[in-house]
Design a protein around this motif. Structure first.
Motif, PDB file in Angstrom:
ATOM      1  N   TYR A   1      -6.906   1.663  10.549  1.00  0.00           N
ATOM      2  CA  TYR A   1      -5.743   1.440   9.695  1.00  0.00           C
ATOM      3  C   TYR A   1      -4.478   1.306  10.534  1.00  0.00           C
ATOM      4  O   TYR A   1      -4.253   2.067  11.473  1.00  0.00           O
ATOM      5  CB  TYR A   1      -5.599   2.578   8.690  1.00  0.00           C
ATOM      6  CG  TYR A   1      -6.650   2.540   7.604  1.00  0.00           C
ATOM      7  CD1 TYR A   1      -6.506   1.706   6.501  1.00  0.00           C
ATOM      8  CD2 TYR A   1      -7.802   3.309   7.709  1.00  0.00           C
ATOM      9  CE1 TYR A   1      -7.479   1.652   5.500  1.00  0.00           C
ATOM     10  CE2 TYR A   1      -8.783   3.269   6.715  1.00  0.00           C
ATOM     11  CZ  TYR A   1      -8.609   2.435   5.621  1.00  0.00           C
ATOM     12  OH  TYR A   1      -9.582   2.379   4.654  1.00  0.00           O
TER      13      TYR A   1
ATOM     14  N   LYS B   1      -0.241   0.861  10.128  1.00  0.00           N
ATOM     15  CA  LYS B   1       0.924   0.937   9.249  1.00  0.00           C
ATOM     16  C   LYS B   1       1.897  -0.169   9.626  1.00  0.00           C
ATOM     17  O   LYS B   1       2.306  -0.295  10.784  1.00  0.00           O
ATOM     18  CB  LYS B   1       1.602   2.303   9.391  1.00  0.00           C
ATOM     19  CG  LYS B   1       2.610   2.607   8.301  1.00  0.00           C
ATOM     20  CD  LYS B   1       1.938   2.954   6.993  1.00  0.00           C
ATOM     21  CE  LYS B   1       2.970   3.421   5.959  1.00  0.00           C
ATOM     22  NZ  LYS B   1       2.350   3.778   4.670  1.00  0.00           N
TER      23      LYS B   1
ATOM     24  N   PHE C   1       3.238  -0.688   4.398  1.00  0.00           N
ATOM     25  CA  PHE C   1       1.895  -0.706   3.827  1.00  0.00           C
ATOM     26  C   PHE C   1       0.860  -0.365   4.893  1.00  0.00           C
ATOM     27  O   PHE C   1       1.102  -0.507   6.096  1.00  0.00           O
ATOM     28  CB  PHE C   1       1.574  -2.084   3.224  1.00  0.00           C
ATOM     29  CG  PHE C   1       2.514  -2.499   2.145  1.00  0.00           C
ATOM     30  CD1 PHE C   1       2.510  -1.860   0.916  1.00  0.00           C
ATOM     31  CD2 PHE C   1       3.425  -3.518   2.353  1.00  0.00           C
ATOM     32  CE1 PHE C   1       3.391  -2.227  -0.085  1.00  0.00           C
ATOM     33  CE2 PHE C   1       4.309  -3.901   1.367  1.00  0.00           C
ATOM     34  CZ  PHE C   1       4.292  -3.257   0.134  1.00  0.00           C
ATOM     35  N   ARG C   2      -0.290   0.063   4.436  1.00  0.00           N
ATOM     36  CA  ARG C   2      -1.388   0.394   5.338  1.00  0.00           C
ATOM     37  C   ARG C   2      -2.401  -0.743   5.300  1.00  0.00           C
ATOM     38  O   ARG C   2      -3.037  -1.002   4.285  1.00  0.00           O
ATOM     39  CB  ARG C   2      -2.047   1.714   4.918  1.00  0.00           C
ATOM     40  CG  ARG C   2      -2.977   2.287   5.976  1.00  0.00           C
ATOM     41  CD  ARG C   2      -3.502   3.648   5.572  1.00  0.00           C
ATOM     42  NE  ARG C   2      -4.382   3.562   4.405  1.00  0.00           N
ATOM     43  CZ  ARG C   2      -5.339   4.437   4.134  1.00  0.00           C
ATOM     44  NH1 ARG C   2      -5.542   5.464   4.936  1.00  0.00           N
ATOM     45  NH2 ARG C   2      -6.081   4.298   3.069  1.00  0.00           N
TER      46      ARG C   2
ATOM     47  N   SER D   1      -7.403  -2.527   2.617  1.00  0.00           N
ATOM     48  CA  SER D   1      -5.951  -2.409   2.773  1.00  0.00           C
ATOM     49  C   SER D   1      -5.321  -1.889   1.487  1.00  0.00           C
ATOM     50  O   SER D   1      -5.973  -1.805   0.442  1.00  0.00           O
ATOM     51  CB  SER D   1      -5.341  -3.771   3.144  1.00  0.00           C
ATOM     52  OG  SER D   1      -5.689  -4.150   4.461  1.00  0.00           O
ATOM     53  N   ASP D   2      -4.029  -1.558   1.561  1.00  0.00           N
ATOM     54  CA  ASP D   2      -3.317  -1.046   0.391  1.00  0.00           C
ATOM     55  C   ASP D   2      -3.304  -2.068  -0.747  1.00  0.00           C
ATOM     56  O   ASP D   2      -3.302  -3.293  -0.508  1.00  0.00           O
ATOM     57  CB  ASP D   2      -1.873  -0.698   0.765  1.00  0.00           C
ATOM     58  CG  ASP D   2      -1.760   0.678   1.411  1.00  0.00           C
ATOM     59  OD1 ASP D   2      -2.768   1.417   1.417  1.00  0.00           O
ATOM     60  OD2 ASP D   2      -0.665   1.008   1.909  1.00  0.00           O
TER      61      ASP D   2
ATOM     62  N   PRO E   1      -0.763  -2.213  -3.571  1.00  0.00           N
ATOM     63  CA  PRO E   1       0.415  -1.706  -4.283  1.00  0.00           C
ATOM     64  C   PRO E   1       0.515  -2.278  -5.692  1.00  0.00           C
ATOM     65  O   PRO E   1       0.098  -3.409  -5.951  1.00  0.00           O
ATOM     66  CB  PRO E   1       1.584  -2.178  -3.417  1.00  0.00           C
ATOM     67  CG  PRO E   1       1.050  -3.351  -2.659  1.00  0.00           C
ATOM     68  CD  PRO E   1      -0.395  -3.059  -2.419  1.00  0.00           C
TER      69      PRO E   1
END
Length: 383
Positions: free
Chosen positions: A105, A107, A111-112, A169-170, A172
């Motif tokens: 991961y 950053k 976002f990750r 991945s993130d 959102p």
């Protein structure tokens, strides 16, 4: 399969009525009861006749939309003992750690990102250099795992991120820092490349719909950062068909229902290929959509905000002879059921000097998954 219906309770209808008891409500109730008994009799007759044809007519399958992949079937059909096998919790436990080969991961931009990396950082300065692999919707970077591994063995330094909203991945929620527009995807990709310290010109490999196309429009805005470009089965012309999945996602209500199909990604891959995914591969493509509703709604939002025709037009015009000079390899799976070979041939005609067309026999929409060995041979020769 034959079955019987229970006998109705006796209605005890009166045979005659006095003028004092007959009114509109009583007559309606009696007539309704008689109609109900008549419909029940007709239903029994229909069921009896249908049961006689059980050997001829296949029984109704409520899960008929599932692919022939055994893993796909076990994903939604409850076994005889669901507490022991087959329920969502047990399935997640079984596949939770699958599919993260070469990944970690990162950053970036708030976002990750989940990014796969193979090869040594020393290769950046060598003759092979860096290769960035970008996937399309509704899949993830997992499809590049075999190609990346062997390209690293050949001396390349490889990266393959899961786009925001996809894979690991993130995801959102729209309206909270990311709305899944093309502009935002470009901005976040810029930030990720900086976080990965990819600054010198690199080779870019792109495949797939929607976010795959955004990889190409990003390249058009950043031509100085691309040394060589490889395109695999991506919409390249205005005549490129739009698969039914993305059309359904743009229809109100139907889109919300479609995006929550946990086996959507594997079905999409198999529908564009001549092959059925092995169980362990299907598990990984399904996992993000099985774990939460986030990936489905991310795909829904991205599909709603995409202008497929305008993006394809931008790509077709942007890579023409007078506008693009860097070498391009179009490695095209010939058995793609979404994008015919004619799309690649039409695209090549727009810039025959820069574009080399390599047809990959036997591969479908995702050549990197269907036949990675042939993709590796093409990449090593071109890059």
């Amino acid at each position: 399969m034959a079955f019987s219906l229970p006998s109705p309770p006796p209605l005890n209808l009166p045979t005659s009525y006095s003028s004092s008891t007959v009114n509109g409500h009583t007559i309606a109730a009696v007539a309704g009861a008689r109609d109900a008994r008549r419909r029940l009799s007709l239903t029994r007759t229909f069921v009896a006749k249908a049961s006689e044809k059980d050997d001829e007519t296949p029984s109704f399958n409520p899960f008929g939309f599932v692919t022939d992949n055994p893993s796909s079937r076990s994903a939604i059909q409850l076994p005889e003992a669901p507490a022991e096998d087959g329920n969502v919790g047990q399935m997640l436990y079984r596949i939770e750690d699958k599919g993260k080969e070469y990944g970690s991961y990162i950053k970036s931009g708030g976002f990750r990102w989940f990014v796969r990396e193979t090869g040594s950082s020393d290769a950046r300065l060598g003759p092979r250099g860096t290769v960035v692999f970008l996937h399309g919707a509704p899949t993830q970077s997992y499809g590049y795992r075999v190609v990346m591994s062997q390209m690293a063995d050949a001396g390349f330094h490889c990266f393959a991120p899961d786009w925001i909203g996809f894979g690991f991945s993130d995801k959102p929620q729209p309206g909270y820092g990311f709305d899944y527009t093309e502009k935002e995807y470009h901005e976040q990709l810029d930030k990720l490349l900086d976080a990965l310290d990819i600054k010198s010109p690199f080779s870019l490999v792109v495949q797939g719909f929607l976010v795959g196309s955004y990889g190409l429009t990003w390249a058009l805005k950043n031509p100085s950062r691309i040394s060589k470009l490889v395109i695999m089965n991506t919409p390249l012309t205005t005549s490129s068909p739009i698969p039914g999945l993305f059309q359904q996602l743009r229809i109100p209500l139907l889109g919300e229902f479609t995006c929550q199909n946990a086996i959507m990604a594997e079905r999409f891959i198999e529908a564009g290929s001549a092959y059925v995914l092995k169980v362990e591969k299907a598990d990984v493509y399904r996992l993000p959509y099985l774990r939460s509703s986030g990936p489905g709604f991310a795909l829904l939002e991205a599909a709603k905000r995409a202008n497929f025709r305008a993006t394809s037009s931008q790509i077709a015009d942007g890579f023409k002879s007078e506008r693009w000079d860097a070498p391009i390899l179009v490695a095209w799976g010939m058995s793609d059921k979404y994008l015919p070979q004619s799309i690649a041939e039409e695209f090549q005609k727009g810039n025959p000097t820069a574009i080399t067309l390599k047809l990959i026999e036997g591969a479908g929409h995702m050549p990197q998954e269907d036949w990675p060995e042939k993709v590796i041979d093409a990449l090593r020769y071109f890059l």
